[in-house]
Scaffold this active site. Sequence first.
Site, PDB file in Angstrom:
ATOM      1  CG  ASP A  28      -1.932   0.728   0.986  1.00 22.15           C
ATOM      2  OD1 ASP A  28      -2.455   1.330  -0.276  1.00 22.15           O
ATOM      3  OD2 ASP A  28      -2.926   0.853   2.040  1.00 22.15           O
ATOM      4  CG  ASN A  76      -7.320  -2.639  -6.325  1.00 28.35           C
ATOM      5  OD1 ASN A  76      -6.357  -3.461  -6.271  1.00 28.35           O
ATOM      6  ND2 ASN A  76      -7.850  -1.827  -5.491  1.00 28.35           N
TER       7      ASN A  76
HETATM    8  C1  FPP Z   1      -1.665   0.048  -3.429  1.00 36.39           C
HETATM    9  O1  FPP Z   1      -1.407   1.474  -3.585  1.00 36.39           O
HETATM   10  C2  FPP Z   1      -1.129  -0.578  -4.759  1.00 36.39           C
HETATM   11  C3  FPP Z   1      -1.746  -1.347  -5.681  1.00 36.39           C
HETATM   12  C4  FPP Z   1      -3.125  -1.584  -5.863  1.00 36.39           C
HETATM   13  C5  FPP Z   1      -1.089  -1.904  -6.874  1.00 36.39           C
HETATM   14  C6  FPP Z   1       0.071  -2.894  -6.304  1.00 36.39           C
HETATM   15  C7  FPP Z   1       1.163  -3.116  -7.412  1.00 36.39           C
HETATM   16  C8  FPP Z   1       2.178  -3.247  -7.482  1.00 36.39           C
HETATM   17  C9  FPP Z   1       3.163  -2.540  -6.469  1.00 36.39           C
HETATM   18  C10 FPP Z   1       2.920  -3.620  -8.835  1.00 36.39           C
HETATM   19  C11 FPP Z   1       3.019  -5.203  -8.713  1.00 36.39           C
HETATM   20  C12 FPP Z   1       3.801  -5.616  -9.800  1.00 36.39           C
HETATM   21  C13 FPP Z   1       3.820  -6.958 -10.505  1.00 36.39           C
HETATM   22  C14 FPP Z   1       4.469  -7.351 -11.540  1.00 36.39           C
HETATM   23  C15 FPP Z   1       2.931  -7.992  -9.601  1.00 36.39           C
HETATM   24  P1  FPP Z   1      -2.267   2.732  -3.686  1.00 36.39           P
HETATM   25  O2  FPP Z   1      -2.378   2.821  -5.143  1.00 36.39           O
HETATM   26  O3  FPP Z   1      -3.617   2.400  -2.996  1.00 36.39           O
HETATM   27  O4  FPP Z   1      -1.706   3.782  -2.922  1.00 36.39           O
HETATM   28  P2  FPP Z   1      -2.293   4.859  -2.119  1.00 36.39           P
HETATM   29  O5  FPP Z   1      -3.021   4.165  -1.000  1.00 36.39           O
HETATM   30  O6  FPP Z   1      -1.365   5.911  -1.624  1.00 36.39           O
HETATM   31  O7  FPP Z   1      -3.172   5.599  -2.992  1.00 36.39           O
END
Ligand code: FPP
Length: 248
Positions: A28, A76
């Site tokens: 996150d 998501n």
């Molecule tokens: C949450 O942070 C993150 C995600 C929903 C995406 C996670 C994906 C990756 C880290 C890439 C993984 C790559 C592979 C190849 C599997 P957020 O966007 O909710 O952050 P925020 O809460 O600060 O908005």
Amino acid sequence: MSQGICLEKLPLDLEQERLPNHVAVIMDGNGRWAKNKGLPRIAGHRRGASALKELLRCCKDWGIQVLTAYAFSTENWGRPAGEVDFLMSLFEGKLRQELREMVDEDVQIQFIGNLQALPKSLQAEIERSVVATEHNRGIRFRVATNYGGRQEIVQACRAIATQVQQGKLQPEEIDEVLFKRYLYTADVCDPDLLIRTSGEMRLSNFLLWQMAYSEIYITETLWPDFDRSEFHRALSDYQQRSRRFGKV
Ligand code: FPP
């Protein structure tokens, strides 16, 4: 290297025999990381993917058997279409780019979740990487993609009910051991440790059945900044816990 300590090998203060067998991560804070730097959210996801690669390598170096990462939840899809499209193409591109290295480094990759709803080209890349690494045993890497814990439990119930309806299973035969066999994680042990970054204290529908007794470690660090020294801290904390599984 971090804080003058070599983190290529298992740090000396950690006990090999008390490491978690299975680590799960909720990655996150990518969006906030990017915002703090005045960058678009997708830059955070790109850096997040690099942090995940580094964690996978670290788990392998330090002798952890299973790593499960929550890459995309069933919820998501509600994000802006541009961000969803970016994430799908990031997963696909990374798989293509990293496959050779995963084969060479003995990584067995598998995906858990409702994969049929993913773009066809991503499904094809997933299939290719799963087949190419299926005999690898260095580390089992599970990527939860279009995954939801409730959805997983419901699909298990439906599959079991079908078996009962067809007379292949008696209701009395349904127990926890049998139920586990119908989950995406049938072939791996339950997570010993869940790490969630960015300070949020929620399970967010991740591995609900499997994490009944997992230790939870929350750090304020945003996912793209989660590195070996952070992981070292999480494991040190874990090794101080006394796991009783409901006993005294
Ligand atoms: C949450 O942070 C993150 C995600 C929903 C995406 C996670 C994906 C990756 C880290 C890439 C993984 C790559 C592979 C190849 C599997 P957020 O966007 O909710 O952050 P925020 O809460 O600060 O908005």
